[in-house]
Design an enzyme around this catalytic site. Structure first.
Site, PDB file in Angstrom:
ATOM      1  CG  HIS A 116      -1.875  -1.319   1.193  1.00 42.65           C
ATOM      2  ND1 HIS A 116      -3.050  -1.287   0.505  1.00 42.65           N
ATOM      3  CD2 HIS A 116      -1.924  -2.160   2.124  1.00 42.65           C
ATOM      4  CE1 HIS A 116      -3.830  -2.292   0.634  1.00 42.65           C
ATOM      5  NE2 HIS A 116      -3.112  -2.928   1.804  1.00 42.65           N
ATOM      6  CG  HIS A 135      -0.542   8.790   1.756  1.00 43.89           C
ATOM      7  ND1 HIS A 135      -1.172   7.628   1.703  1.00 43.89           N
ATOM      8  CD2 HIS A 135      -0.369   8.751   3.134  1.00 43.89           C
ATOM      9  CE1 HIS A 135      -1.644   7.223   2.864  1.00 43.89           C
ATOM     10  NE2 HIS A 135      -0.872   7.941   3.694  1.00 43.89           N
ATOM     11  CG  HIS A 177       0.758  10.566   7.374  1.00 41.74           C
ATOM     12  ND1 HIS A 177      -0.226   9.637   6.741  1.00 41.74           N
ATOM     13  CD2 HIS A 177       0.486  11.842   6.787  1.00 41.74           C
ATOM     14  CE1 HIS A 177      -1.086  10.475   6.098  1.00 41.74           C
ATOM     15  NE2 HIS A 177      -0.621  11.902   6.251  1.00 41.74           N
TER      16      HIS A 177
END
Length: 315
Positions: free
Chosen positions: A88, A117, A140
């Site tokens: 992911h 991301h 993050h």
């Protein structure tokens, strides 16, 4: 007998149904994996009302005086971090070695992992947006609240802030040499569930803006941005971005893949900022209001002598 067989079929089918429910993905993956659950279909806590990410409207954010400076511990330690393509994102395991306090947090938090991301679209890779503006990437740093020792303390603990995430928007700019050790190893973890260590040691301070630029940030209560979307996160979104060269951003989309056959480039791994505030407040740090406080002070400094002169002239 038929009833017994039917019950056995249901018993076997339920775990498979649950497994299918757990196969979540990003919207871009649904083009080739129609059976996976895209962001609009995510279940678990993802349908609740304290979700992330959000669009932050800076002018609507309320100044909160207790949102002061952060205290960082072991952020300066350089290590050859272990980096994983987990299917992911790219994730760096931080092993709870670094810690943060202050910044309006009510206790100490331990850094567990760091991830990213991104998108090929250099204005579409961040999950949060500020005044509707997205950036190339978002980083993050995830922290877990330090565990309380006694059972009674744990029972009374407020779990709504179990996790503290420091979020940094990433913009395209000049080359950032501190990120190059990470960019260099991306081809070696191109397939999901592969890991490697950086070739050069890097500290967390190397990866984030200079400490004096971390005074200005936004704060709100939200959730994880991936399933199960647990509503246990206190978010800090910094105003100062990280700058990477274009040739450092694009390899994330070009060298990493969602699948083992390396046919589906890992890109657009973002949850859309479609999450409503649902009555939540967004705050900004006290230092963010400094320019607003300086204007009335400057006017007062100018007006007092002028009024004194006018008053003296009328006597």
């Amino acid at each position: 007998m038929r009833l017994l067989l039917a019950l056995l079929v249901l018993a076997v089918a339920r775990p498979w149904a649950r497994a299918a429910d757990e196969h979540w993905c990003y919207e871009i993956q649904k083009k080739t994996e129609p059976n996976c659950l895209g962001p609009k279909e995510w279940k678990w806590d993802c349908q609740k009302k304290r979700q992330s990410p959000i669009n932050i409207i800076a002018s609507n954010a309320e100044v909160k005086k207790d949102l002061g400076l952060f205290s960082f511990s072991s952020y300066e330690k350089k290590k050859k971090w272990n980096v994983t393509n987990n299917g992911h994102t790219v994730l760096i395991d931080l092993n709870k070695e670094a810690k943060i306090e202050g910044g309006g947090l009510n206790t100490e938090y331990q850094a567990t992992q760091l991830h990213f991301h991104w998108s090929r679209n250099l204005t579409g890779g961040s999950e949060h947006s500020i005044n509707g503006e997205h950036t190339a990437m978002e980083m993050h740093i995830v922290h877990q609240k330090k565990q309380l020792t006694s059972k009674s303390q744990r029972a009374s603990e407020n779990t709504s802030e179990d996790i503290a995430v420091l979020a940094f928007l990433v913009k395209v700019g000049s080359q950032n040499d501190n990120f190059q050790p990470l960019v260099d190893i991306l081809p070696t973890i191109s397939k999901p569930n592969t890991s490697t260590a950086m070739n050069e040691p890097v500290s967390l301070f190397d990866l984030i803006p200079e400490k004096e630029k971390l005074k200005d940030y936004f704060r709100y209560l939200g959730s994880l941005t991936t399933p199960e979307c647990s509503e246990t996160v206190v978010w800090t979104v910094f105003q100062e971005p990280i700058y990477l060269g274009k040739d450092q951003v694009l390899p994330f989309s070009e060298k990493l893949f969602y699948d083992k056959s390396r046919k589906k480039n890992m890109t657009d791994n973002v949850r859309p900022p479609m999450q409503s505030l649902e009555g939540r407040s967004v705050y900004k740090s006290y230092s963010s209001a400094a320019p607003e406080r300086l204007l009335p002070l400057a006017l007062t400094t100018l007006l007092v002598p002028a009024l004194a002169y006018l008053t003296a002239g009328s006597l």
